[in-house]
Design an enzyme around this catalytic site. Structure first.
Site, PDB file in Angstrom:
ATOM      1  N   CYS A 152       0.509  -1.154  -0.259  1.00 41.64           N
ATOM      2  CA  CYS A 152      -0.107   0.228  -0.385  1.00 41.64           C
ATOM      3  C   CYS A 152       0.749   0.818   0.206  1.00 41.64           C
ATOM      4  O   CYS A 152       0.203   2.467  -0.032  1.00 41.64           O
ATOM      5  CB  CYS A 152      -1.217  -0.503   1.543  1.00 41.64           C
ATOM      6  SG  CYS A 152      -1.990  -1.325   1.397  1.00 41.64           S
TER       7      CYS A 152
ATOM      8  N   HIS B  87      -2.192   8.160   5.876  1.00 43.49           N
ATOM      9  CA  HIS B  87      -2.393   6.713   4.881  1.00 43.49           C
ATOM     10  C   HIS B  87      -4.035   5.984   5.923  1.00 43.49           C
ATOM     11  O   HIS B  87      -4.788   5.726   5.326  1.00 43.49           O
ATOM     12  CB  HIS B  87      -1.286   6.040   5.768  1.00 43.49           C
ATOM     13  CG  HIS B  87      -1.616   4.570   4.924  1.00 43.49           C
ATOM     14  ND1 HIS B  87      -0.937   4.643   3.665  1.00 43.49           N
ATOM     15  CD2 HIS B  87      -1.731   3.087   5.135  1.00 43.49           C
ATOM     16  CE1 HIS B  87      -1.262   3.535   3.577  1.00 43.49           C
ATOM     17  NE2 HIS B  87      -1.858   2.726   3.922  1.00 43.49           N
TER      18      HIS B  87
ATOM     19  N   GLU C 142       0.079   4.979  13.449  1.00 38.47           N
ATOM     20  CA  GLU C 142       0.417   6.691  12.871  1.00 38.47           C
ATOM     21  C   GLU C 142      -0.242   7.557  13.603  1.00 38.47           C
ATOM     22  O   GLU C 142       0.807   8.203  13.246  1.00 38.47           O
ATOM     23  CB  GLU C 142      -0.914   6.597  11.379  1.00 38.47           C
ATOM     24  CG  GLU C 142      -0.418   7.736  10.813  1.00 38.47           C
ATOM     25  CD  GLU C 142      -1.528   7.739   9.382  1.00 38.47           C
ATOM     26  OE1 GLU C 142      -1.642   6.833   9.346  1.00 38.47           O
ATOM     27  OE2 GLU C 142      -0.391   8.297   8.326  1.00 38.47           O
TER      28      GLU C 142
ATOM     29  N   LYS D 191      -9.552   8.272   3.247  1.00 39.21           N
ATOM     30  CA  LYS D 191      -9.726   7.077   2.939  1.00 39.21           C
ATOM     31  C   LYS D 191     -11.277   6.860   3.735  1.00 39.21           C
ATOM     32  O   LYS D 191     -11.860   5.688   3.253  1.00 39.21           O
ATOM     33  CB  LYS D 191      -8.873   6.132   3.299  1.00 39.21           C
ATOM     34  CG  LYS D 191      -7.515   5.723   2.626  1.00 39.21           C
ATOM     35  CD  LYS D 191      -6.853   4.237   2.842  1.00 39.21           C
ATOM     36  CE  LYS D 191      -5.786   4.100   2.200  1.00 39.21           C
ATOM     37  NZ  LYS D 191      -4.895   5.142   3.107  1.00 39.21           N
TER      38      LYS D 191
ATOM     39  N   HIS E  44      -9.600   1.738   0.366  1.00 35.33           N
ATOM     40  CA  HIS E  44      -8.184   2.185   0.389  1.00 35.33           C
ATOM     41  C   HIS E  44      -7.933   1.568  -0.672  1.00 35.33           C
ATOM     42  O   HIS E  44      -7.991   0.203  -1.357  1.00 35.33           O
ATOM     43  CB  HIS E  44      -7.937   0.551   1.656  1.00 35.33           C
ATOM     44  CG  HIS E  44      -6.782   1.038   1.564  1.00 35.33           C
ATOM     45  ND1 HIS E  44      -5.797   1.553   0.982  1.00 35.33           N
ATOM     46  CD2 HIS E  44      -5.911   0.275   3.117  1.00 35.33           C
ATOM     47  CE1 HIS E  44      -4.987   1.490   1.092  1.00 35.33           C
ATOM     48  NE2 HIS E  44      -4.370   0.755   2.147  1.00 35.33           N
TER      49      HIS E  44
ATOM     50  N   PHE F 228       2.298  -3.076   4.059  1.00 31.81           N
ATOM     51  CA  PHE F 228       2.414  -4.512   4.716  1.00 31.81           C
ATOM     52  C   PHE F 228       3.973  -4.644   4.041  1.00 31.81           C
ATOM     53  O   PHE F 228       4.254  -4.541   2.632  1.00 31.81           O
ATOM     54  CB  PHE F 228       1.664  -5.883   3.439  1.00 31.81           C
ATOM     55  CG  PHE F 228       0.065  -5.789   4.212  1.00 31.81           C
ATOM     56  CD1 PHE F 228       0.307  -4.868   5.619  1.00 31.81           C
ATOM     57  CD2 PHE F 228      -0.611  -6.052   3.837  1.00 31.81           C
ATOM     58  CE1 PHE F 228      -1.471  -4.832   6.167  1.00 31.81           C
ATOM     59  CE2 PHE F 228      -2.344  -6.392   4.295  1.00 31.81           C
ATOM     60  CZ  PHE F 228      -2.301  -5.870   5.499  1.00 31.81           C
TER      61      PHE F 228
END
Lengths: 413, 81
Positions: A165, A305, A316, A334, A339, A401
């Site tokens: 991502c 994010h 975050e 988002k 996403h 990831f």
């Protein structure tokens, strides 16, 4: 190094997203608070715990020729649509830049999953001789970059970073480096994803990463909210044209914003879980600000994010706290787009650029009760409606990831 | 048994579907690569579609010898039924 670092600017924007078929309609829908999320009604979804998706607002078939489309995976179709819009917007085609000095960097998280899985069905049902001869070029993760390279006639190198991502943001960082190192004169960068299919949906659901708020699709993606329960899978692509400032100014290009710096780190912590204090993410933000030659006080806005997962958002928040403090206006877009995985960093960079250009910070939808976590509580998250403000610099951060962290710093033109 | 005209029309349909060739352009003298812009991967798709439509399989070593629309028509005529 005594050589001054080249100034890099943004001259073109393009996107096709769950909020709109281009940048203007996507941005309008974002500011209007519209959601791109809906519930899947196909039969296969019945056994799935997570049934939500953020589908493209405009079918690619309306934007791309049929014969061309049948040789492109959906992730490649949307990449080409976004790239052609960005390319037109930049006016670079008329600037006489030699093809050998035009480069492309397009990232994807998953690649041509729909082709891979669709052709596996053909193989099982009809045998190996019926598998399409376009299977490999349609499933390879460099396919979107290659298709975009052909579409705009780029011969100065075509690259495809893959970092889950963070891929879209990573592509932008590569583009910055290519221009700073004078490897190209114009670079088209971006990210793409289109993997709405039973298998990826089942895989993400098995990780317990997706929202199961099936009865309230538009309220399911709720970054930083106490009741958040996972992300909503989205599809789409976003592209940006980058050039060195002197050349862009010399040709009279419209400059949307400046790409001032980038930072990339790895967590070195776990394959998929983020470091709980966002240690690597915070370092990426700090590195990007230093790379831009700025200080934390200069940064007025962060497009986070924030995917709406329980652990990701608090990590975050800690990263933003530790690297920037609590004076920045935070948006988690988002909440409306879902996403977009490998396209997320590119789309959110466009939102960051437009926030700077228009001097308005988008709101975070569905944030009713901010998480009790101390770092979340300390953030100034824009809610309810967009906030007009004075901005000179803003950050977009992206994580993937694998422990990939990318932060980008944009400033006003 | 389909006539030559039927085969040409059927082939034109396949060419339109696979490669976007305007049916009126799919005349016997046309070269797939030089005139109709059909690449080698599309030729593989065309061969599969020909097998479905006419029941005529085109082995790989024969496919290489089929240069024009007329070559394809003749091959189908010769090998059908």
């Amino acid at each position: 190094m005594s050589t001054p670092v080249a100034d890099v600017v943004v001259t073109g924007l393009g996107a096709t997203t769950p909020l709109g078929g281009d940048v203007a309609s996507t941005w309008d829908a974002l500011l209007a608070g519209r959601s791109g999320v809906s519930r899947i009604t196909d039969d296969w979804i019945k056994e799935y715990p997570a049934q939500l998706v953020a589908r493209l607002a405009t079918d690619p078939a309306e934007q791309i020729d049929r014969v061309r489309a049948r040789r492109l995976d959906r992730s490649q179709q949307v990449a080409v649509i976004a790239a052609e819009e960005a390319w037109r917007d930049s006016g670079a085609a008329d600037a006489g830049v030699p093809a050998e000095r035009v480069a492309v960097v397009i990232g994807t998280g998953i690649g041509g999953a729909l082709t891979l899985l669709g052709q596996d069905d053909v193989l099982e049902e009809k045998g190996p001789k019926r598998v399409s001869p376009f299977t490999i070029p349609m499933l390879m993760p460099n396919g979107p970059a290659a298709a975009v390279g052909l579409a705009i006639g780029a011969k100065g190198g075509v690259h495809a970073p893959v970092s889950a991502c963070a891929s879209g943001a990573e592509a932008i960082r590569w583009g910055l480096d290519l221009l700073r190192f004078d490897r190209a004169d114009v670079v088209l960068v971006g990210g793409t994803e289109a993997c709405v299919h039973p298998l990826p949906m089942a895989g993400f659901a098995a990780m317990r990463a997706m929202s199961t708020r099936n009865d309230e699709p538009e309220r399911a993606s709720r970054p930083f909210d106490k009741a958040r329960d996972g992300f909503v899978l989205g599809e789409g692509a976003a592209c940006i044209v980058l050039e060195r400032a002197d050349a862009a100014k010399a040709r009279g290009a419209r400059i949307h914003a400046r790409l001032a710096g980038a930072g990339a780190t790895a967590d070195g912590y776990d394959l998929v879980a983020p470091h709980p204090e966002g240690e690597g993410a915070g370092r990426a933000i700090t590195a990007a600000i230093r790379d831009a030659g700025l200080t934390t006080a200069d940064i007025g806005h962060v497009n986070a994010h924030a995917t709406s997962t329980p652990v990701g958002d608090t990590a975050e928040a800690a990263a933003i706290q530790s690297s920037l403090g609590d004076h920045v206006l935070v948006s988690a877009t988002k909440s409306q787009t879902g996403h977009l995985l490998g396209a997320a960093g590119a789309l959110e960079s466009i939102f960051t650029i437009l926030a700077l250009r228009e001097q308005i910070v988008p709101a975070t939808a569905n944030l009713e009760n901010p998480d009790d976590d101390a770092a979340v509580q300390a953030l100034d998250i824009v809610r309810h409606e967009p906030r007009r403000t004075t901005l000179t610099a803003a950050v977009n951060d992206s994580f993937g990831f694998g422990g990939h962290n990318i932060a980008l710093v944009f400033t006003t033109a | 048994m389909p006539s030559t005209a039927d085969i040409q029309a059927g082939l034109a349909e396949i060419l339109e579907e696979v490669a976007g060739v305007t049916p009126a352009d799919a005349t016997p003298e046309k070269s797939f690569t030089d005139d109709l812009d059909v690449d080698s991967l599309s030729m593989v798709e065309i061969a599969t579609a020909v097998e479905d439509k006419f029941g005529v399989a085109i082995p790989d070593d024969e496919l290489g010898n089929i240069k024009t629309v007329g070559d394809a028509i003749s091959y189908i005529e010769k090998n059908q039924g």
